[in-house]
Design a protein around this motif. Structure first.
Motif, PDB file in Angstrom:
ATOM      1  N   GLY A 151       0.813  -1.198   0.000  1.00 11.04           N
ATOM      2  CA  GLY A 151       0.000   0.000   0.000  1.00 11.04           C
ATOM      3  C   GLY A 151       0.855   1.259   0.000  1.00 11.04           C
ATOM      4  N   GLY A 152       0.251   2.351  -0.469  1.00 14.79           N
ATOM      5  CA  GLY A 152       0.998   3.594  -0.535  1.00 14.79           C
ATOM      6  C   GLY A 152       1.987   3.636  -1.677  1.00 14.79           C
ATOM      7  N   SER A 153       1.848   2.722  -2.650  1.00 12.12           N
ATOM      8  CA  SER A 153       2.755   2.652  -3.809  1.00 12.12           C
ATOM      9  C   SER A 153       4.203   2.452  -3.399  1.00 12.12           C
ATOM     10  CB  SER A 153       2.623   3.922  -4.665  1.00 12.12           C
ATOM     11  OG  SER A 153       1.298   4.115  -5.093  1.00 12.12           O
ATOM     12  N   ARG A 154       4.409   1.688  -2.335  1.00 10.30           N
ATOM     13  CA  ARG A 154       5.761   1.464  -1.810  1.00 10.30           C
ATOM     14  C   ARG A 154       6.251   0.074  -2.195  1.00 10.30           C
ATOM     15  NH1 ARG A 154       5.353   2.969   4.429  1.00 10.30           N
ATOM     16  NH2 ARG A 154       7.641   2.894   4.293  1.00 10.30           N
ATOM     17  N   LEU A 155       7.521   0.016  -2.591  1.00 11.46           N
ATOM     18  CA  LEU A 155       8.172  -1.230  -2.968  1.00 11.46           C
ATOM     19  C   LEU A 155       9.120  -1.661  -1.851  1.00 11.46           C
ATOM     20  CD1 LEU A 155       8.959  -0.190  -6.628  1.00 11.46           C
ATOM     21  CD2 LEU A 155       7.390  -2.026  -5.987  1.00 11.46           C
ATOM     22  N   PHE A 156       9.089  -2.953  -1.535  1.00 12.56           N
ATOM     23  CA  PHE A 156       9.920  -3.472  -0.456  1.00 12.56           C
ATOM     24  C   PHE A 156      10.731  -4.662  -0.951  1.00 12.56           C
ATOM     25  CE2 PHE A 156       6.758  -1.119   1.838  1.00 12.56           C
ATOM     26  CZ  PHE A 156       7.391  -0.668   2.988  1.00 12.56           C
TER      27      PHE A 156
END
Length: 227
Positions: free
Chosen positions: A206-211
């Motif tokens: 979510g939040g356009s975050r890449l992990f």
């Protein structure tokens, strides 16, 4: 159930069916393009009409006539858009005319498969292999609009923590590359959080975050292919 099994078990298309499918797909694409053009023209006419109205205090009766003409053109665009929407709805009723395979979602000339609810979770590599077997790849996200589409799809599934996407630094630690070989920031200014030596595959949250995550972790994924 594997989509390949569904396709193999189904009735094979005859040459006539194939021709109908191609014609319907072409009609669908034309309808989508026409609808887009109508919307753009309508928006332009609306803006021109708005400017005309806001300047009504400084113009003569000729401008009022122009405003009436623009209003008529705008209404005509709205009628044409309605007709195109009806045509698009009609041609998509035939299952052979679907732009994307069953279970896939169409967006901006591409088809997307979200594995959630359709397939068991898989490690990153197996997810990538599944996409390749279905003439696609793990999603390469090329702009904020596409990111927004995928994020919107993720919100439709409850308790979906992340999706595997086509991004990895397995070849060289710290050098994150999309599936097509492009550098991570070639398309957008994004970064991968939690990066370390043991996390070589990226997931989208979510939040356009890449992990960064272990490639051996099991999770859902999103495939992308041309329509």
């Amino acid at each position: 159930m594997d989509l390949r099994n569904q396709e193999d078990d189904g009735k094979r298309d005859t040459p006539a069916d194939s021709g109908c499918c191609q014609m319907c797909q072409l009609t669908t694409r034309v309808a989508v393009a026409t609808a887009t053009a109508v919307l753009v023209i309508g928006l332009i006419l609306y803006l021109v009409l708005f400017v005309t109205w806001t300047g009504a205090l400084d113009v003569d009766q000729n401008s009022n006539t122009l405003g009436d003409e623009l209003m008529e053109q705008l209404q005509q665009c709205q009628r044409e858009r309605h007709d195109v929407n009806l045509m698009l709805h009609t041609v998509t009723q035939d299952s052979r005319c679907s732009v994307c395979p069953g279970g896939w979602q169409w967006w901006r000339s591409h088809c997307y498969l979200f594995s959630v609810g359709l397939h068991e979770n898989r490690p990153w590599k197996e997810s990538a292999e599944f996409c390749v077997q279905h003439n696609s790849s793990l999603a390469v996200i090329k702009d904020s609009a596409e990111m927004g589409f995928i994020q919107g799809a993720m919100r439709k599934f409850p308790h979906l923590p992340f999706l595997w996407v086509g991004l990895t630094d397995a070849k060289q630690e710290g050098q994150w590359l999309w599936w097509d070989g492009a550098d991570i920031q070639h398309y957008m200014r994004v970064t991968v959080e939690w990066d370390d030596d043991h996390r070589d595959c990226a997931d989208l949250r979510g939040g356009s975050r890449l992990f960064a995550a272990s490639c051996e972790a099991y999770g859902p994924w999103v495939c992308k292919r041309g329509s």
